[in-house]
Design a protein around this motif. Sequence first.
Motif, PDB file in Angstrom:
ATOM      1  N   SER A 229      25.890  24.776   7.802  1.00 56.15           N
ATOM      2  CA  SER A 229      25.015  23.490   7.915  1.00 56.15           C
ATOM      3  C   SER A 229      23.815  24.022   8.541  1.00 56.15           C
ATOM      4  O   SER A 229      23.662  24.706   9.341  1.00 56.15           O
ATOM      5  N   HIS A 230      22.721  22.951   8.352  1.00 54.66           N
ATOM      6  CA  HIS A 230      21.608  22.863   8.912  1.00 54.66           C
ATOM      7  C   HIS A 230      20.996  21.480   9.133  1.00 54.66           C
ATOM      8  O   HIS A 230      21.658  20.654   8.316  1.00 54.66           O
ATOM      9  N   ARG A 231      19.907  21.237   9.982  1.00 56.49           N
ATOM     10  CA  ARG A 231      19.616  19.976  10.221  1.00 56.49           C
ATOM     11  C   ARG A 231      18.077  20.154  10.927  1.00 56.49           C
ATOM     12  O   ARG A 231      17.935  21.298  11.656  1.00 56.49           O
TER      13      ARG A 231
ATOM     14  N   ILE B 197      22.534  18.951   6.211  1.00 52.35           N
ATOM     15  CA  ILE B 197      22.933  19.557   4.762  1.00 52.35           C
ATOM     16  C   ILE B 197      23.612  20.791   4.889  1.00 52.35           C
ATOM     17  O   ILE B 197      23.504  21.622   5.830  1.00 52.35           O
TER      18      ILE B 197
ATOM     19  N   ALA C 218      15.994  20.224   5.590  1.00 52.58           N
ATOM     20  CA  ALA C 218      17.560  19.743   5.963  1.00 52.58           C
ATOM     21  C   ALA C 218      17.786  18.279   6.905  1.00 52.58           C
ATOM     22  O   ALA C 218      18.908  17.856   6.390  1.00 52.58           O
TER      23      ALA C 218
ATOM     24  N   ASP D  95      24.446  23.144  -2.723  1.00 58.14           N
ATOM     25  CA  ASP D  95      24.264  22.194  -1.553  1.00 58.14           C
ATOM     26  C   ASP D  95      25.146  21.170  -1.664  1.00 58.14           C
ATOM     27  O   ASP D  95      25.688  20.533  -2.750  1.00 58.14           O
TER      28      ASP D  95
ATOM     29  N   TYR E 285      16.013  18.525  -1.613  1.00 55.92           N
ATOM     30  CA  TYR E 285      15.917  19.884  -2.094  1.00 55.92           C
ATOM     31  C   TYR E 285      14.652  19.954  -3.113  1.00 55.92           C
ATOM     32  O   TYR E 285      14.503  19.100  -3.958  1.00 55.92           O
TER      33      TYR E 285
ATOM     34  N   PRO F  41      17.775  14.460   4.107  1.00 55.24           N
ATOM     35  CA  PRO F  41      17.639  16.005   3.372  1.00 55.24           C
ATOM     36  C   PRO F  41      17.300  15.883   2.049  1.00 55.24           C
ATOM     37  O   PRO F  41      17.208  14.792   1.197  1.00 55.24           O
TER      38      PRO F  41
END
Length: 232
Positions: A58-60, A99, A95, A77, A130, A128
């Motif tokens: 995960s990232h944010r 995500i 993110a 993702d 992409y 989020p």
Amino acid sequence: MITLRRAQDRGHFDFGWLDTRHTFSFGEYFDPEHSGFRALRVLNEDRVQPGKGFGTHSHRDMEILTWVISGALAHGDSLGTRGVIRPGEVQLMSAGTGIRHSETNPSDAEPVHFLQIWIVPASEGLPPRYDQKMFPEADLKNRLRLIAGPEAEEGAAKVVQDVKIYAARLDPGAEVRADLAAGRAGFLHVASGTVSLQGAALRAGDGARIEGEPSVAVIGETAAEILFFDLA
């Protein structure tokens, strides 16, 4: 003022499946003198062995970009995005509120060599998102081509920060010039080959902070690929 960051001075870890080098503090590597530069927080050079990769994680609240130098990288993702990133393509994952994603080498024979770049966003808590953009060889040849920026101009990926990121592939002897407005700074990373920056020789993996310079010239000493960051 130009401050060089030599390739051999970066953080380095070899996990067998992953050989990774960190221009700035990241993970277990900490260097208080190199903990990012303005909004540029992470610049990692990764080599992943065939069939290996980063499992789902995960990232944010971070703008995460990937630039493949050689090989290919498969992405998946939590937004439902699936795809493969190859040289000449930039991947941008904003993110935002969170995500989950994975990045793996889909080849059973060829390593993948790529740069992972994190930009601190101007705003947190965004949805989020992409994006993936492809740039033909002619767009990158002997010119600085915008690949990511705040307005997504010229077909670039949109990044939520006052940062412009350029890529160029230089022939030997070819010159590109980057202009910096007052108060802005630059960061040059040499992805491959050898270049001259205002007379200083830089090789693959080398970087340079550029402050207080209205304009700098980069000349290909050999065939080379560079990334240039224009930072508020």
